[in-house]
Design a protein around this motif. Sequence first.
Motif, short mmCIF file in Angstrom:
data_model
loop_
_atom_site.label_atom_id
_atom_site.label_comp_id
_atom_site.label_asym_id
_atom_site.label_seq_id
_atom_site.Cartn_x
_atom_site.Cartn_y
_atom_site.Cartn_z
N ALA A 1 -20.77 6.29 -4.28
CA ALA A 1 -21.35 6.46 -5.50
C ALA A 1 -21.30 5.13 -6.12
O ALA A 1 -20.81 4.17 -6.04
N ARG A 2 -22.28 4.91 -7.33
CA ARG A 2 -22.45 3.72 -8.07
C ARG A 2 -21.75 3.93 -9.08
O ARG A 2 -21.32 5.32 -9.67
N ILE A 3 -21.12 2.90 -9.77
CA ILE A 3 -20.15 3.02 -11.07
C ILE A 3 -20.77 2.29 -12.11
O ILE A 3 -21.51 1.32 -11.92
N ASP A 4 -20.32 2.78 -13.09
CA ASP A 4 -20.55 1.85 -14.52
C ASP A 4 -19.12 1.74 -15.09
O ASP A 4 -18.21 2.46 -14.80
N LEU A 5 -19.01 0.49 -15.76
CA LEU A 5 -17.76 0.25 -16.24
C LEU A 5 -17.82 0.49 -17.87
O LEU A 5 -19.05 0.06 -18.53
N THR A 6 -16.64 1.07 -18.70
CA THR A 6 -16.89 1.33 -20.12
C THR A 6 -15.61 0.55 -20.75
O THR A 6 -14.60 0.88 -20.15
N LEU A 7 -16.02 -0.38 -21.54
CA LEU A 7 -14.60 -1.18 -22.25
C LEU A 7 -14.67 -0.82 -23.64
O LEU A 7 -15.59 -0.99 -24.62
N ASP A 8 -13.56 0.05 -24.05
CA ASP A 8 -13.26 0.25 -25.40
C ASP A 8 -13.03 -1.13 -26.23
O ASP A 8 -12.27 -1.91 -25.53
N CYS A 9 -13.27 -1.11 -27.34
CA CYS A 9 -13.13 -2.65 -28.11
C CYS A 9 -13.18 -2.23 -29.74
O CYS A 9 -13.42 -1.11 -30.23
N ALA A 10 -12.99 -3.57 -30.37
CA ALA A 10 -13.00 -3.12 -31.51
C ALA A 10 -14.54 -4.01 -32.33
O ALA A 10 -14.93 -3.54 -33.42
N ASP A 11 -14.76 -4.89 -31.54
CA ASP A 11 -16.19 -5.46 -32.02
C ASP A 11 -17.15 -5.57 -30.89
O ASP A 11 -16.93 -6.47 -30.01
N ALA A 12 -17.95 -4.61 -30.52
CA ALA A 12 -18.89 -4.54 -29.26
C ALA A 12 -19.86 -5.81 -29.33
O ALA A 12 -20.04 -6.14 -28.24
N GLN A 13 -20.39 -6.27 -30.46
CA GLN A 13 -21.35 -7.10 -30.38
C GLN A 13 -20.55 -8.77 -29.79
O GLN A 13 -20.99 -9.45 -29.16
N LEU A 14 -19.11 -8.85 -30.54
CA LEU A 14 -18.55 -9.97 -29.92
C LEU A 14 -18.22 -9.98 -28.46
O LEU A 14 -18.55 -10.85 -27.88
N LEU A 15 -17.77 -8.76 -28.02
CA LEU A 15 -17.25 -8.73 -26.57
C LEU A 15 -18.76 -8.61 -25.64
O LEU A 15 -18.90 -9.20 -24.71
N ALA A 16 -19.75 -8.08 -26.17
CA ALA A 16 -21.15 -8.03 -25.49
C ALA A 16 -21.52 -9.82 -25.23
O ALA A 16 -21.98 -10.27 -24.18
N ALA A 17 -21.53 -10.49 -26.37
CA ALA A 17 -21.77 -11.99 -26.33
C ALA A 17 -20.92 -12.52 -25.26
O ALA A 17 -21.54 -13.38 -24.17
N PHE A 18 -19.51 -12.33 -25.15
CA PHE A 18 -18.75 -12.89 -24.14
C PHE A 18 -19.05 -12.47 -22.90
O PHE A 18 -19.12 -13.36 -21.97
N TRP A 19 -19.10 -11.24 -22.70
CA TRP A 19 -19.37 -10.65 -21.20
C TRP A 19 -20.78 -11.13 -20.62
O TRP A 19 -21.00 -11.44 -19.46
N LYS A 20 -21.80 -11.19 -21.40
CA LYS A 20 -23.03 -11.80 -21.06
C LYS A 20 -22.97 -13.07 -20.40
O LYS A 20 -23.56 -13.43 -19.52
N THR A 21 -21.97 -14.11 -21.32
CA THR A 21 -21.89 -15.36 -20.83
C THR A 21 -21.18 -15.21 -19.64
O THR A 21 -21.36 -15.92 -18.63
#
Length: 143
Positions: free
Chosen positions: A3-23
């Motif tokens: 099976a393929r998986i996706d990961l979901t991360l709950d957060c307070a600021d999705a855009q801040l974490l998106a920038a970090f995890w893209k890096t």
Amino acid sequence: MAARIDLTLDCADAQLLAAFWKTALGYVDEPPPPPFATREEWLAQFDLPEDDEDDAAWLCDPDGVGPRLSLLKVPEPKTAKNRLHIDIRVPGHGGAEERWARIRAEAWRLVEAGGEVLTEVDGHHVVMADPEGNEFCVAAAAP
């Protein structure tokens, strides 16, 4: 077939974490599902309040190999250690000192992107936290 998986991360600021995890992962913003041309167009079908538009982010591996990562804003704060965390693997070839140098260099690159070093397990891995305190490790990949 696995099976393929996706990961979901709950957060307070999705855009801040998106920038970090893209890096951190080299990921990109995931395109909207067909037939939608934009993420905004896709979100419009759910009739969400306008101020909820930045409450989520969807990232993907541009090579299509790694799991997708969804970042979803939730009202609850993080209260304990993660039960599941991400390991970022740097190239594992070379001698032990060379691998450790690459691990530490990657950890410091992620500190500059907003992460924090929590613990160094000398010669093996670095335990870190993203800008919201979610733990992850930086370690060597298998040679």
